[in-house]
Design a protein around this motif. Structure first.
Motif, short mmCIF file in Angstrom:
data_model
loop_
_atom_site.label_atom_id
_atom_site.label_comp_id
_atom_site.label_asym_id
_atom_site.label_seq_id
_atom_site.Cartn_x
_atom_site.Cartn_y
_atom_site.Cartn_z
N ASP A 149 21.87 -35.70 29.54
CA ASP A 149 21.05 -34.91 28.65
C ASP A 149 21.96 -33.95 27.89
O ASP A 149 23.06 -33.64 28.35
CB ASP A 149 20.04 -34.08 29.47
N THR A 150 21.47 -33.46 26.76
CA THR A 150 22.35 -32.69 25.90
C THR A 150 23.01 -31.53 26.64
O THR A 150 24.18 -31.23 26.44
CB THR A 150 21.61 -32.21 24.65
N PHE A 191 27.11 -30.98 26.88
CA PHE A 191 27.88 -29.86 26.34
C PHE A 191 28.16 -28.80 27.40
O PHE A 191 28.71 -27.75 27.10
CB PHE A 191 27.17 -29.26 25.13
N MET A 235 21.16 -25.50 25.74
CA MET A 235 20.77 -25.36 24.34
C MET A 235 19.55 -24.45 24.22
O MET A 235 18.58 -24.57 24.96
CB MET A 235 20.44 -26.73 23.74
N GLN A 236 19.60 -23.54 23.27
CA GLN A 236 18.47 -22.63 23.03
C GLN A 236 17.77 -23.02 21.72
O GLN A 236 18.22 -23.93 21.01
CB GLN A 236 18.95 -21.18 23.00
N LYS A 237 16.72 -22.32 21.35
CA LYS A 237 15.84 -22.84 20.32
C LYS A 237 16.46 -23.02 18.95
O LYS A 237 16.00 -23.84 18.17
CB LYS A 237 14.55 -22.01 20.25
N ASN A 238 17.50 -22.28 18.60
CA ASN A 238 18.09 -22.48 17.28
C ASN A 238 19.32 -23.39 17.33
O ASN A 238 20.07 -23.45 16.38
CB ASN A 238 18.44 -21.13 16.64
N GLY A 239 19.52 -24.07 18.45
CA GLY A 239 20.65 -24.99 18.55
C GLY A 239 21.92 -24.32 19.06
O GLY A 239 22.94 -24.96 19.21
N TYR A 255 23.93 -22.10 22.18
CA TYR A 255 23.96 -22.35 23.62
C TYR A 255 24.07 -21.06 24.42
O TYR A 255 24.55 -20.04 23.91
CB TYR A 255 25.15 -23.26 23.96
N VAL A 314 28.13 -24.30 19.20
CA VAL A 314 28.73 -25.37 19.99
C VAL A 314 30.25 -25.35 19.89
O VAL A 314 30.96 -25.58 20.88
CB VAL A 314 28.11 -26.74 19.60
N ASP A 333 28.68 -24.23 11.91
CA ASP A 333 27.34 -24.58 11.40
C ASP A 333 26.70 -23.34 10.78
O ASP A 333 26.39 -22.37 11.48
CB ASP A 333 26.49 -25.10 12.57
N PRO A 334 26.49 -23.34 9.44
CA PRO A 334 25.97 -22.14 8.79
C PRO A 334 24.50 -21.87 9.11
O PRO A 334 24.00 -20.78 8.84
CB PRO A 334 26.15 -22.45 7.29
N THR A 335 23.82 -22.85 9.68
CA THR A 335 22.39 -22.63 9.96
C THR A 335 22.15 -21.88 11.27
O THR A 335 21.03 -21.47 11.55
CB THR A 335 21.62 -23.95 10.00
N PRO A 350 14.92 -20.53 11.24
CA PRO A 350 14.55 -20.99 9.90
C PRO A 350 13.03 -21.08 9.78
O PRO A 350 12.35 -21.32 10.77
CB PRO A 350 15.19 -22.37 9.82
N LEU A 407 9.66 -22.78 9.10
CA LEU A 407 9.33 -24.17 9.33
C LEU A 407 8.06 -24.57 8.61
O LEU A 407 7.07 -23.87 8.62
CB LEU A 407 9.09 -24.40 10.82
N ARG A 446 25.56 -42.03 21.68
CA ARG A 446 25.59 -40.60 21.33
C ARG A 446 25.82 -40.43 19.84
O ARG A 446 26.10 -41.40 19.13
CB ARG A 446 26.70 -39.87 22.09
N GLN A 456 22.94 -31.78 6.54
CA GLN A 456 23.72 -32.32 7.65
C GLN A 456 23.16 -33.68 8.05
O GLN A 456 21.95 -33.88 8.06
CB GLN A 456 23.64 -31.39 8.87
N ALA A 508 16.05 -26.54 13.90
CA ALA A 508 17.45 -26.45 14.31
C ALA A 508 18.17 -27.76 13.98
O ALA A 508 17.60 -28.84 14.09
CB ALA A 508 17.53 -26.15 15.81
N VAL A 563 20.06 -30.21 15.23
CA VAL A 563 20.50 -30.61 16.57
C VAL A 563 20.29 -32.10 16.89
O VAL A 563 20.67 -32.53 17.98
CB VAL A 563 19.75 -29.80 17.66
N ARG A 587 22.74 -34.26 18.72
CA ARG A 587 23.04 -34.01 20.13
C ARG A 587 21.98 -34.62 21.06
O ARG A 587 21.95 -34.35 22.25
CB ARG A 587 23.17 -32.52 20.39
N LEU A 592 19.74 -37.97 22.79
CA LEU A 592 20.10 -39.22 23.46
C LEU A 592 19.54 -40.41 22.69
O LEU A 592 18.38 -40.40 22.29
CB LEU A 592 19.51 -39.22 24.88
N PRO A 624 17.00 -33.17 21.34
CA PRO A 624 17.41 -32.49 22.57
C PRO A 624 16.54 -31.28 22.88
O PRO A 624 16.56 -30.79 24.00
CB PRO A 624 18.84 -32.05 22.27
N LEU A 625 15.75 -30.82 21.92
CA LEU A 625 14.94 -29.63 22.21
C LEU A 625 13.63 -30.01 22.89
O LEU A 625 13.43 -29.71 24.06
CB LEU A 625 14.71 -28.82 20.94
#
Lengths: 866, 119
Positions: A565-566, A570, A574-578, A580, A625, A833-835, A850, A852, B36, B47, B70, B72, B75, B77, B90-91
């Protein structure tokens, strides 16, 4: 105090006594809506509401008085019931229809219900009131015994019946050398016969208790300071003891009724009719204080519940009678199953016994049948597995012969008779009088598909719990019968469960996911890419078994990397905005000031948000990351290693400071927590694993809410398993007591490996323990008694894990190839990553999310698509 | 150093992504692991999430997870359902078809899918 008179329209029901039966009566009133039409006032002598007296002794295995409560939160308020604690009734005036309490409250009643229970009988021997003499009936008794036992070495229990054995178990649990003195020639003379008593005696003596049967207590002797120092027995011998518990039976508490002029039996008990009405039609009596219409006083809770139902029914204008009850019981006393049901002693004319006896194993089973083969009753000691089925078959001719019913499995006996053989009217739960038909109905008509749902729907299994196993079998049988075929497969790719895949991987030493999928996956999934469910699951299985099957122990090696899993990929969360979060391991929660400063410096230099976790570590949020390797380079340099907060793996072992600093501590809990955390770090499992070690029974580390929790005792460690916090909290169960360091570690090794081997994907130990066939007892059999003969293997698997452990972050940093995956963009590794942006909050940062708008998202860019 | 997924013969092969009439080179094929993804920055600031399936076929979709905003998806699977490759975010684990960008768990949601080739 002025009398409160009942209003003209609302009748008043006064209940005297709030024990288990009193509470059941209130529930029965509420179920019928009587509480909406009547004012209900309860006088309770004890300082706490009704609790489970049957399980009193479980206090010593970790149940708190709150755990034992029988009253659901908010029950009294919801039904408008007035409960007066610590205020017993002192006087009844049946002519004026008033009750006066000790505090001086005078209540007028339309209906009075006496549920005063019973009191422990103390034989009139000299010295019975000396300091150090106790009875065993209430939580207060138990607390007093616990306190006094701190300065005592030897305890004696007078009475070898049901309660006496309970009390003896409690004294043993408190670490006392324990003696049982029973006047009758055998233990539990009421429930079991000579053969059963012999089996029981052997097992109990094997536990280190000393049993004196056939002797009476003549005198309790005291020293010069007035405290107990021993007993003189009827055979002329003396027994040295610092503490004496009288547990020689109970007597109905009928004094209040007697003084009010109500009829009482010659040998005690308030006389009642079939509706449980006393000689005054406005007064009822239920439970152990009542002398039922069949001339018996019932000292069991189930008949008490039936009486409670009968009275509630009568007050609701229904007719329900209590004319006598089944006194079948199944108990676990000192860990020994003891059950008796029906005509256990063979009192009927012309009845015959079928007996199986194995004194070596402490097993004794007797069935009583009549000439036609009808089962009349029986006694089971040491193995009461079949109690539920046999009790329900009582009164009928069992479908297989009685000798086959008592023979143990594997001794030429056919498969044990399942509950499928029972008729619909057979009572499965005798506490709540629920029949097999009702349980089947819950499945077929109320769409219940699990035992907890059926328990909720029917109340079956919510009393003593002895029928839960049969309940599970019935629910499954009913589901299968109604054609519900549950695909137990892991996911769309595999038809096997996680446990089955584990066995395949282990037996065939499969180290590749693709190999497993192509050879063992569902037909349609073979050759494909698998899915997000089975990939991490198989990755975890391979990781758990890595050293044993010859796979790499490093989770990011080769193909294994693609399975994680991601977060595992890594090595961060991972948290909500990508971004960590990062959690370095702080074993046992112990950390030097130097290391604290390093964490502070790293967080400050990278602008990370910091928060203390519930597991005694520090979480740093907001790393991009591409920053993870730089941050970890600093941490590894300072001696930190991965905390595996991202993995389905051991998280933390919390601890309190223990004996080293705390004046209450009895062991070094910090050292043990560190040892355990270092031993099991990195262990991949079906779900996360949490642990804690408390240095004394005050339990400051909250070990009982952990997957495996350790609590120090004066003699070593108690091990609890299957605890959980979170959405479905569960208190852990005691697995073993007073373990040495080595014994503790060995048992945890076995427990964890057995869990990893048999649990479903994402199944915490708490749900696993509830689901697995046989539950805690089975797990104990396997990991303590080695009933499956796999303990050596489980230990060797863990030894392989411990020997093969390497820090994932140190390994990653040492390999430039592995570091590539942390690049922000494959074609622009130097551009962050600028986002991923942050804004200030409370002197730290939080994600700048961001805006949504999912539905229109990227619609305008469709043109750029192929 | 340990074994990697790349074979020497493929190290020079590049993954290219179509932007209008042009093809932009992203990276050597050897940078990808089957199952991956990696993220790539496009000239306009968007992106792309670029993946390989187990057969070595490349795919690319927008890297932005529409459910969280995000970037992501790279990242997540990779898996396959009914023979079609997907990536699970991944979220919150929503799955996106790698060929079309359609969300398999919510018909009303999709992400941009890019054309890619090996050169």
């Amino acid at each position: 105090m002025a009398a409160m008179s009942p209003s003209a329209t609302t009748p008043t029901i006064v209940v005297v006594g709030h024990g288990m039966v009193g509470q059941r009566f209130l529930e029965a009133l509420a179920e019928r809506g009587v509480t909406e039409r009547a004012r209900v006032v309860v006088l309770c002598e004890e300082p706490r509401p009704a609790y489970d007296r049957v399980r009193l002794t479980s206090y010593f295995s970790g149940n708190t008085p709150d755990d034992l409560s029988m009253v659901e939160d908010g029950f009294m308020e919801k039904h408008g019931i007035e409960l007066h604690l610590d205020d017993p009734a002192e006087r009844i005036d049946t002519a004026a229809r008033t009750v006066t309490s000790r505090a001086g409250l005078t209540l007028s009643y339309d209906t009075l219900v006496l549920a005063t229970g019973s009191y422990p009988f103390v034989p009139p021997v000299p010295g019975k009131d000396a300091e150090g003499c106790f009875v065993y009936r209430t939580i207060e008794d138990l607390l007093a015994i616990e306190e006094y036992a701190k300065t005592a070495r030897v305890g004696a229990v007078v009475g070898g019946g049901l309660l006496g054995l309970e009390a003896a178990g409690a004294l043993k649990g408190l670490g006392l050398e324990t003696h049982i003195v029973e006047f009758a020639p055998r233990l539990m003379p009421v429930q079991v016969d000579e053969g059963g008593g012999a089996a029981l005696l052997r097992t109990i003596e094997d536990m280190g208790l000393t049993v004196h049967t056939g002797v009476g207590t003549q005198e309790v002797t005291a020293g010069e300071d007035g405290t107990v120092n021993g007993m003189a027995l009827s055979d002329g011998s003396a027994l040295q003891a610092d503490l004496v518990v009288f547990s020689a039976g109970v007597r109905p508490r009928d004094q209040l009724a007697r003084e009010a002029g109500l009829a009482v039996g010659e040998r005690g008990g308030i006389v009642v009719d079939e509706q449980c009405r006393t000689s005054d039609p406005a007064v009822f009596a239920i439970g152990e204080c009542a002398l039922a219409s069949d001339g018996r006083v019932y000292g069991l809770v189930a008949p008490g519940y039936e009486m409670a139902e009968a009275v509630a029914a009568a007050l609701n204008g229904e007719t329900q009678t209590f004319t006598g009850a089944d006194t079948s019981t199944k108990l676990k006393l000192l860990g020994v199953d003891v059950a008796s049901f029906g005509d256990a002693h063979g009192a009927a004319d012309g009845c015959l016994d079928v007996v199986y006896s194995d004194s070596r194993a402490g097993v004794y089973k007797k069935l009583v049948v009549d000439g036609e083969g009808t089962l009349l009753g029986g006694i089971l000691v040491g193995d009461a597995e079949s109690y539920g089925t046999l009790r329900a078959l009582t009164g009928s001719v069992p479908p297989i012969s009685p000798e086959q019913l008592v023979l143990p499995a594997g001794a030429g006996a056919p498969v044990a008779l399942g509950p499928a053989a029972l008729p619909d009217e057979a009572v499965i739960c005798s506490c709540h009088n629920v029949t097999k038909g009702t349980i089947r109905g819950a499945v077929t008509d109320h769409q219940c598909t699990t035992v907890p749902e059926v328990k909720k729907c029917t109340k079956a299994g919510t009393g003593c719990g002895s029928c839960v196993k049969v309940l599970g079998q019935l629910v499954n049988a009913e589901l299968e019968a109604s054609g519900v075929e549950v695909d137990k497969g892991l996911c769309g790719c595999f038809g096997q469960t996680r446990q089955e895949l584990y066995e395949i991987v282990r037996a065939l030493r499969i180290t590749s996911y693709q190999q497993l999928l192509d050879a063992h996956g569902r037909e349609a999934a073979r050759g494909g890419d698998g899915c997000e469910i089975c990939k991490p699951t198989v990755g975890s299985i391979i990781a758990s078994l890595a050293p044993t099957i010859g796979a790499s122990g490093y989770v990011l090696e080769g193909e294994q990397a693609a399975l994680q899993d991601t977060n595992d990929h890594f090595l961060a969360n991972m948290q909500k905005n990508g971004s960590y979060s990062i959690v370095p391991r702080i074993p046992g929660g112990e950390i030097t000031p130097e290391k604290l400063i390093i964490i502070g410096e790293v967080a400050r230099d990278f602008g990370l948000y910091t928060k203390i976790t519930g597991g005694q570590r520090i979480d740093m949020f907001g790393a991009r990351v591409d920053q993870l390797p730089q941050i970890w380079a600093r941490l590894v340099d300072a001696g930190f290693e991965s905390g595996h907060a991202y993995g389905k793996a051991l998280r933390t072992v919390k601890s309190c400071v223990g004996q080293t600093w705390c004046r209450y501590g009895v062991q070094d809990s910090v050292r043990m927590a560190i040892d355990l955390e270092l031993r099991y770090r990195g262990l991949r499992s079906p779900h996360k694993l949490k642990s804690a070690v408390s240095g004394c029974q005050r339990e400051c580390a909250e070990a009982q809410s952990k997957d495996f929790g350790v609590i120090a005792t004066a003699n070593g460690w108690n091990l609890y398993v299957g605890g959980n916090g979170g959405a479905t909290p569960r208190h852990a169960d005691l697995l073993a007591q007073d373990l040495s360091d080595a014994e503790l570690v060995r048992l945890i090794d076995r427990f964890l490996m057995f869990y990893i081997r048999t649990a479903d994907r994402l199944e915490r130990t708490s749900t696993w323990l509830e689901r697995i066939e046989g539950g805690l007892e089975h797990v104990r059999d396997v990991v303590v008694n080695d009933s499956l003969g796999i303990c050596a293997e489980l230990e060797s698997l863990m030894a392989d894990h411990v020997a093969g452990y390497r820090d994932e972050w140190a390994e990653t940093l040492n390999d430039p190839e592995r570091l590539l995956r942390f690049e922000s963009f494959v074609n622009a590794p130097d551009v962050p990553d600028p986002t991923v942006k942050f804004v200030p909050e409370r002197d730290q940062v939080k994600p700048d999310l961001p805006l949504l708008s999912i539905r229109s998202f990227d619609q305008t860019l469709e043109g750029a698509a192929r | 150093m340990t074994a990697t997924t790349l074979a020497p013969a493929t190290t020079d092969v590049q993954i290219q992504l179509r932007l209008g009439d042009d093809w932009a080179a992203l990276c050597p094929l050897s940078r990808l692991t089957p199952g991956r993804g990696v993220a790539a920055l496009l000239p306009d600031g968007r992106q792309a999430a670029v993946f390989l399936d187990r057969e070595g076929r490349p795919y690319a979709i927008d890297n932005c997870d529409p459910f969280s905003g995000a970037r992501v998806l790279a990242r997540g699977l990779v898996g396959s359902a009914a023979g079609r490759p997907f990536v699970a975010s991944p979220l919150l684990k929503q799955r996106f078809d790698l060929e079309t960008g359609r969300c398999l768990d919510d018909d009303s949601v999709s992400v941009t899918a890019y054309e890619v080739r090996l050169r």
